[in-house]
Structure formats: C-alpha cells, structure tokens
Design an enzyme around this catalytic site. Structure first.
Site, PDB file in Angstrom:
ATOM      1  N   CYS A  42       2.130   6.484  10.828  1.00  0.00           N
ATOM      2  CA  CYS A  42       1.167   7.458  10.318  1.00  0.00           C
ATOM      3  C   CYS A  42       0.522   8.228  11.469  1.00  0.00           C
ATOM      4  CB  CYS A  42       0.111   6.767   9.470  1.00  0.00           C
ATOM      5  SG  CYS A  42      -0.785   5.434  10.314  1.00  0.00           S
ATOM      6  N   THR A  43       0.221   7.534  12.558  1.00  0.00           N
ATOM      7  CA  THR A  43      -0.434   8.181  13.689  1.00  0.00           C
ATOM      8  C   THR A  43       0.521   9.132  14.411  1.00  0.00           C
ATOM      9  OG1 THR A  43      -1.918   6.295  13.978  1.00  0.00           O
ATOM     10  CG2 THR A  43      -1.679   7.785  15.843  1.00  0.00           C
TER      11      THR A  43
ATOM     12  N   ARG B 254      -6.772  -9.058  16.675  1.00  0.00           N
ATOM     13  CA  ARG B 254      -6.588  -8.761  15.259  1.00  0.00           C
ATOM     14  C   ARG B 254      -6.944  -9.939  14.364  1.00  0.00           C
ATOM     15  NH1 ARG B 254      -1.741  -4.502  13.975  1.00  0.00           N
ATOM     16  NH2 ARG B 254      -2.028  -3.163  15.780  1.00  0.00           N
TER      17      ARG B 254
ATOM     18  N   ARG C 290       0.822  -1.214   0.000  1.00  0.00           N
ATOM     19  CA  ARG C 290       0.000   0.000   0.000  1.00  0.00           C
ATOM     20  C   ARG C 290       0.861   1.272   0.000  1.00  0.00           C
ATOM     21  NH1 ARG C 290      -4.065   0.003  -2.099  1.00  0.00           N
ATOM     22  NH2 ARG C 290      -4.833   1.803  -0.944  1.00  0.00           N
ATOM     23  N   ILE C 291       1.801   1.362   0.928  1.00  0.00           N
ATOM     24  CA  ILE C 291       2.628   2.561   1.020  1.00  0.00           C
ATOM     25  C   ILE C 291       3.615   2.624  -0.139  1.00  0.00           C
ATOM     26  CG2 ILE C 291       4.291   3.831   2.449  1.00  0.00           C
ATOM     27  CD1 ILE C 291       1.407   3.801   3.522  1.00  0.00           C
TER      28      ILE C 291
ATOM     29  N   GLY D  44       1.637   2.408  19.219  1.00  0.00           N
ATOM     30  CA  GLY D  44       2.920   2.862  19.749  1.00  0.00           C
ATOM     31  C   GLY D  44       3.137   4.342  19.541  1.00  0.00           C
TER      32      GLY D  44
ATOM     33  N   ARG E 287      -9.474  -0.183  15.733  1.00  0.00           N
ATOM     34  CA  ARG E 287      -9.559  -0.368  14.282  1.00  0.00           C
ATOM     35  C   ARG E 287     -11.040  -0.485  13.900  1.00  0.00           C
ATOM     36  NH1 ARG E 287      -4.637  -2.258  11.970  1.00  0.00           N
ATOM     37  NH2 ARG E 287      -2.966  -1.212  13.128  1.00  0.00           N
TER      38      ARG E 287
ATOM     39  N   ASN F 217      -4.164   7.936   6.547  1.00  0.00           N
ATOM     40  CA  ASN F 217      -3.059   7.154   7.078  1.00  0.00           C
ATOM     41  C   ASN F 217      -2.235   6.471   5.989  1.00  0.00           C
ATOM     42  OD1 ASN F 217      -5.887   5.764   7.634  1.00  0.00           O
ATOM     43  ND2 ASN F 217      -4.487   4.127   6.998  1.00  0.00           N
TER      44      ASN F 217
END
Length: 481
Positions: A289-290, A334, A138-139, A348, A370, A453
């Site tokens: 991202c966060t 998850r 994705r990134i 984190g 999530r 994100n």
C-alpha cells in the site's frame, strides 16, 4: 426573496438535475458498459447528494465548483451516442469544452471527444473474467466489495470463489457477516444471503463459492465451473515465484499477490508500470500500500524536476500483524500493544521503488511508525530535487497531474485546511497530496501524502487485475501523455 431563499431554491434545482442524471448514468452502465466519471470519480450507483458533493469537491482540485447544470448537457449527449465499453469523464468534457473556441455544439464536441468509443474502432463487450480470492481478510473482503460493485453491467470481472481455511461451525455465516458489516468501511451496499447447503455466499446476485483448503495444490477449480481465472492471493503466505506457482492449478490462468513480491516477481503499481506486464506473465505482485502511495507522486516529481535523493517516513495505521495487547511477536517492537503505542518499525516501500521505477537513479530511504488508528496512513516524502522551484509551482504541477495526467486515478489533491486522517477513509486514489502541508524551499520539497492503506490499495489491485485480464476499458477524453 432573501439570500437564504435563493440558496435553498438553487439547491432544490440542483437536486432535481442530479435526480435526472441517475437513470442516465445507470442505463449507460448496464446497457453499454460505460462508467460515467467526474474528475476520475465514478458516479455509478451514487445518490443525489453524493453526485452533488462530487461536483462540489471539484473546487478542491480545479479551483472552482462544478455545477450539475454544466455537466448535464454532456451526459445527455452521451445517451444519444452508440457507445462501446469505456469510462467517460463528464467533468473533463465540461472543462475542455470551455477552452475550445471552434464554436461546436455540446453534442458535436462530445462525439468528437469520445470518438474512440464509437464506430468500428470501439471495444466490443467481452466475456466476464473469473476471479478467485485466496484469503478473505481485510484486503480480501474489500476486493470482494469492489468486484461485486463492478459486476453491475454483467461484464468485466466476476468473483466466482473465495478460498479459506475451515474454522469450524458457523464459518460460512461468520464470513458473510464480516462482508456485510465493517467497522471502518461501513455496511455492504446491497444484499447478502448465505446458502450453507451449497457453501455459497450470494451478494447482489453474485454466487460466490466458498472453498475450504489449506493447501493450494489440492484445489481443482474446474470442478466448480471456474476457468481461465485470475487468483488474487491476499494471505502473503507465499511471495516468491516458486510459492505463488502453487496456485497455478486447473482453472487458474494468472496469480496476483497483494504484498511485495520477492525475487523476480514483477512489482506493479498501476498507473506507473502496469504497461510493462508481459502478456505471458502469469505471476505478478501489486507491491505494498505504501509503495502504491509514494511511487506515483515520486514519478510526477521526478518527471518534472528530477530527483537526486529522497527519504519517506510513513505514519501508518496499525494492522493485524500487530498485537492488541503486549505479547510475543517475532519482529522487534510489534509485540507491544498496537492501540496503545506508537511503534517504530521497518518499511520495504523505499527499496520497492527501484522495481517500479527502474529509471530513477536517486537513492530513496525509508522508515515507518505504526500509530493507534485503524485505517488511513500518511507518507512524508522528503525530496532533494535536481533544480530549484517554488511551493506554488509544485502545487500547480501536482494539481494538474491529479486532473489531466495518466496518473489522475492514482493521485488526488486536496486544499482543505482542516483535513485529518478519517476524512480519507474510502478514498479510491493511491495517495492524496495535502496542499496545505506541502513545503518547498529551493531544491528541497516535502510532500505529505494521505492514503487509505486498505481501500485505496484495494482499488489499485483491482486496476491491475482489470489490466492483466484485458477488461480495462479506455477513458475519454484521453489524457495527455
């Protein structure tokens, strides 16, 4: 003539002006390596409607709509100057000119405001810096889109190769197809062809070699004509210095990780601590991202009000790390179906704040949920401030930060009362302050921070890469520090 006729005539006039701006913006970019911005938003390769919408959006942050009739004279003045590589914000030029009472003409004011990009003091064009993407998920694919987009002037960063595991027959065609079409971010802006004989994807004229390897220590990048490159590791497979050092092979000069670094790996948030990267540092992390979403507004609040303590709750879109349907997962919760559940998990980001803001002594805690959306998240930042304030004062401060401060590329600001997550897909900012949701009472402030994100974070990564590669060009007019 009716009001409707007046409105339509005005729209057609503004369309004509926007059309006339496109070739000027294009020539400045291609011939002089100048990126024209409007309140930190690039106007390069934008359509007529996009240019008009960007002008109109200025009312969200500046309080009044900005017209192309106001910015065109500054753009015309720029075309008459012998500019060096730079980024020039015509929205800021128009705004600061209004407040200037010296009686200067637009041409005189513009030349003075961009003086650093003129004459002997200007930056000369540099040779493009090679970039390698290790991983193409994705990134990785969004970084590829951004790097290809920014290669338009022939300078800056040049994507030379991607490194992936060979997945078997049709691998190259399938990877090119994933770059061409994205269910969230839409079609690739341009053309993509595949040269299977040479294991190459050609995107908008950029030849990108696909190297197949599952072990970074086996690749000699000089064999592909790559030299002094910056390698961006998008896999997250290695996060400490020892693991990431495996990438420092022939042809690779620096390694940038798109995940939180461990141990003594510097975690860099562009706009906040990128200036702390030492020239001889070869391995850095762009954090998460966060972390990129919360650290810039946290710094903005700490600088103005002081922060005693805080808590961040992130409502985060699901990711590839989760399961589509219930199945075994090494992490708690998850393993449950991502598109069917809200899933409490850890983050984190709060602990990473200390690495990006070492002078901030406040304790920041964090947790995450999530949720079943594929992209765009929101961080709820609950702060106890060192002094009492008001909602109006906080919003005025954050609006001003988003417009004129060194954090204006990281922090955006929106007043739309009906904004929802999908409205922020494709945002290039690290986070967007939702003015309508902001709550302030005494020394307590709660900020709601939207962030893409995927794409917003990728933009932050590219900014870090530009900085460490030496191709991050100055922005004019200069922002106050």
């Amino acid at each position: 003539m009716t009001v409707n006729d007046d409105s339509f005539t005005d729209w057609k006039n503004r369309e004509e002006i926007a059309e006339s701006m496109i070739p000027m913006i294009g020539r400045l970019h291609r011939e002089r390596d100048v990126t024209v911005l409007l309140h930190s938003r690039s106007l390069v390769n934008k359509s007529v409607v996009s240019i008009l919408k960007t002008h109109r959006f200025a009312r969200q942050i500046a309080g009044a709509e900005l017209s192309v009739t106001e910015t065109l004279p500054f753009l015309e003045a720029l075309t008459a100057l012998d500019l060096g590589p730079s980024q020039i914000d015509i929205g800021m030029l128009a705004a600061t000119y209004k407040d200037d009472d010296r009686g200067l003409s637009v041409a005189e004011f513009t030349a003075e405001a961009v003086a650093g990009a003129l004459g002997d003091g200007r930056i000369e064009r540099r040779e493009p810096r090679d970039v390698v993407l290790y991983g193409f998920g994705r990134i990785g694919r969004l970084l590829a889109r951004l790097l290809i987009e920014k290669a338009g002037s022939g300078n800056g960063l040049r994507l030379r190769a991607i490194v992936v595991r060979d997945s078997g027959g049709g691998d190259l065609v399938k990877r090119a197809s994933l770059l061409r079409r994205d269910s969230i971010h839409g079609q690739f802006q341009g053309t993509i062809t595949v040269d299977e004989a040479n294991s190459t994807i050609v995107a908008n004229g950029n030849a990108i070699r696909v190297i197949y390897s599952d072990d970074p220590t086996t690749v000699d990048y000089t064999a592909y004509g790559i030299k002094d490159a910056i390698l961006i590791d998008n896999t997250g497979r290695w996060r400490d210095r020892e693991g990431l050092a495996k990438h420092l092979r022939p042809g690779i000069d620096k390694v940038v990780l798109t995940a939180p670094g461990k141990g003594d790996v510097p975690n860099i948030v562009h706009g906040v601590n990128h200036d702390t990267v030492k020239p001889d540092e070869r391995i850095i992390s762009c954090a998460s991202c966060t972390t990129n979403a919360i650290v810039p507004p946290l710094k903005a609040m700490a600088d103005e009000y002081g922060v005693v303590r805080g808590h961040v709750e992130t409502v985060h879109s699901f990711t590839n790390d989760q399961n589509l349907l219930d199945n075994y997962h090494k992490s708690d919760r998850r393993g449950r179906s991502a598109p069917l559940n809200m899933v409490i998990t850890e983050t984190g980001a709060a602990s990473a704040v200390a690495k990006a803001l070492p002078d901030l002594k406040a304790r920041i805690t964090g947790s995450s949920i999530r949720v079943p959306v594929p992209d765009v998240s929101i961080a709820i930042l609950n702060l106890q401030l060192a002094r009492e304030t008001t909602r109006e004062e906080v919003l005025d401060h954050l609006r001003e930060v988003s417009l004129t401060s060194p954090l204006k590329r990281q922090i955006d600001f929106i007043t739309a009362p009906d904004a929802v997550s999908s409205d922020f897909i494709g945002s290039r900012h690290a986070s967007i302050v939702d003015a309508g949701a902001t709550k302030v009472e005494g020394d307590n402030a709660i900020l709601y921070l939207w962030y893409d994100n995927e794409f917003g974070y990728s933009c932050q990564v590219v900014r870090v890469v530009q900085h460490v590669s030496g191709v991050e060009y100055p922005t004019f007019p200069a922002t106050a520090v």
